[in-house]
Design a protein around this motif. Structure first.
Motif, PDB file in Angstrom:
ATOM      1  N   THR A  27      10.809   8.603   4.728  1.00 42.22           N
ATOM      2  CA  THR A  27      11.475   9.008   5.920  1.00 42.22           C
ATOM      3  C   THR A  27      13.020   8.649   5.726  1.00 42.22           C
ATOM      4  O   THR A  27      13.192   7.395   5.168  1.00 42.22           O
TER       5      THR A  27
ATOM      6  N   SER B 294       0.899  -1.195   0.067  1.00 35.23           N
ATOM      7  CA  SER B 294      -0.085  -0.018   0.066  1.00 35.23           C
ATOM      8  C   SER B 294       0.984   1.234  -0.002  1.00 35.23           C
ATOM      9  O   SER B 294       1.922   1.244   0.398  1.00 35.23           O
ATOM     10  N   ALA B 295       0.299   2.313  -0.454  1.00 37.32           N
ATOM     11  CA  ALA B 295       1.098   3.602  -0.569  1.00 37.32           C
ATOM     12  C   ALA B 295       1.478   4.135   0.774  1.00 37.32           C
ATOM     13  O   ALA B 295       0.600   4.077   1.734  1.00 37.32           O
ATOM     14  N   PRO B 296       2.804   4.546   1.045  1.00 38.08           N
ATOM     15  CA  PRO B 296       3.098   5.129   2.233  1.00 38.08           C
ATOM     16  C   PRO B 296       2.396   6.736   1.927  1.00 38.08           C
ATOM     17  O   PRO B 296       2.159   7.068   1.308  1.00 38.08           O
ATOM     18  N   HIS B 297       2.551   7.196   3.347  1.00 39.50           N
ATOM     19  CA  HIS B 297       2.003   8.433   3.699  1.00 39.50           C
ATOM     20  C   HIS B 297       3.363   9.697   3.556  1.00 39.50           C
ATOM     21  O   HIS B 297       3.073  10.814   3.572  1.00 39.50           O
ATOM     22  N   GLU B 298       4.494   8.967   3.741  1.00 37.52           N
ATOM     23  CA  GLU B 298       5.663   9.624   3.712  1.00 37.52           C
ATOM     24  C   GLU B 298       6.872   8.879   3.486  1.00 37.52           C
ATOM     25  O   GLU B 298       6.703   7.719   3.580  1.00 37.52           O
TER      26      GLU B 298
ATOM     27  N   ARG C  71      12.213  13.921   6.579  1.00 39.90           N
ATOM     28  CA  ARG C  71      10.977  13.267   6.075  1.00 39.90           C
ATOM     29  C   ARG C  71      10.264  14.258   5.309  1.00 39.90           C
ATOM     30  O   ARG C  71      10.280  15.375   5.337  1.00 39.90           O
TER      31      ARG C  71
ATOM     32  N   GLN D 194       4.562  16.652  -0.111  1.00 36.47           N
ATOM     33  CA  GLN D 194       3.650  17.796   0.318  1.00 36.47           C
ATOM     34  C   GLN D 194       4.450  18.599   1.004  1.00 36.47           C
ATOM     35  O   GLN D 194       4.761  18.589   2.256  1.00 36.47           O
TER      36      GLN D 194
ATOM     37  N   GLY E 215       5.972  14.296   3.718  1.00 37.52           N
ATOM     38  CA  GLY E 215       4.763  13.979   3.458  1.00 37.52           C
ATOM     39  C   GLY E 215       4.466  13.757   1.905  1.00 37.52           C
ATOM     40  O   GLY E 215       5.028  14.287   1.139  1.00 37.52           O
ATOM     41  N   LEU E 216       3.731  12.642   1.482  1.00 40.62           N
ATOM     42  CA  LEU E 216       3.273  12.550   0.333  1.00 40.62           C
ATOM     43  C   LEU E 216       1.962  12.756  -0.131  1.00 40.62           C
ATOM     44  O   LEU E 216       0.907  12.337   0.891  1.00 40.62           O
ATOM     45  N   LYS E 217       1.600  13.236  -1.151  1.00 41.78           N
ATOM     46  CA  LYS E 217       0.006  13.043  -1.864  1.00 41.78           C
ATOM     47  C   LYS E 217      -0.432  11.892  -1.889  1.00 41.78           C
ATOM     48  O   LYS E 217       0.584  10.758  -1.898  1.00 41.78           O
ATOM     49  N   SER E 218      -1.667  11.647  -2.058  1.00 36.08           N
ATOM     50  CA  SER E 218      -2.019  10.387  -2.340  1.00 36.08           C
ATOM     51  C   SER E 218      -1.661   9.897  -3.509  1.00 36.08           C
ATOM     52  O   SER E 218      -1.879  10.489  -4.656  1.00 36.08           O
TER      53      SER E 218
END
Length: 119
Positions: free
Chosen positions: A46, A40-44, A83, A72, A85-88
């Motif tokens: 690091t 699944s896609a990570p949210h960030e 770190r 982001q 953050g990542l977009k969807s």
């Protein structure tokens, strides 16, 4: 005697060069892992380095398969960790580019990919 001098000189040069080798902020580990596939896609993203970083001059850019930046905002730096953050994001391969300036002013940079979803 000549052999003893040679060994002593080699030991001195080895030890004298050791601090310089440790003075750079090398990538120690990353999440997602370098070259990994994640379900699944990570949210960030690091990144952890071997030295503390200078926040004003250390960056991460994460791009999608088309080359668009999916980060982001600016990278957040705390000590030796950076770190962003990542977009969807959906399935595909993503590229992480980083530039790190250690607090002792040595720079390193690199890149790696990770994959989201099945291959």
């Amino acid at each position: 005697m000549r052999t003893l001098f040679s060994v002593a000189a080699l030991l001195f040069l080895t030890l004298a060069g050791a601090p310089a080798a440790r003075a750079h902020a090398f990538l120690d580990h990353a999440s997602p892992l370098v070259g990994s596939s994640v379900a699944s896609a990570p949210h960030e993203v690091t990144l952890t380095f071997t030295q503390n970083l200078e926040p004003a001059f250390s960056t991460i850019t994460v791009t999608d398969p088309g080359g668009a930046d999916i980060g982001q905002g600016k990278a957040q730096v705390s000590g030796n960790t950076m770190r962003v953050g990542l977009k969807s994001i959906g399935p595909g391969s993503y590229k992480v580019n980083w530039h790190a300036l250690s607090v002792d002013t040595h720079t390193t940079q690199g890149s790696f990919t990770f994959h989201v979803g099945g291959k």
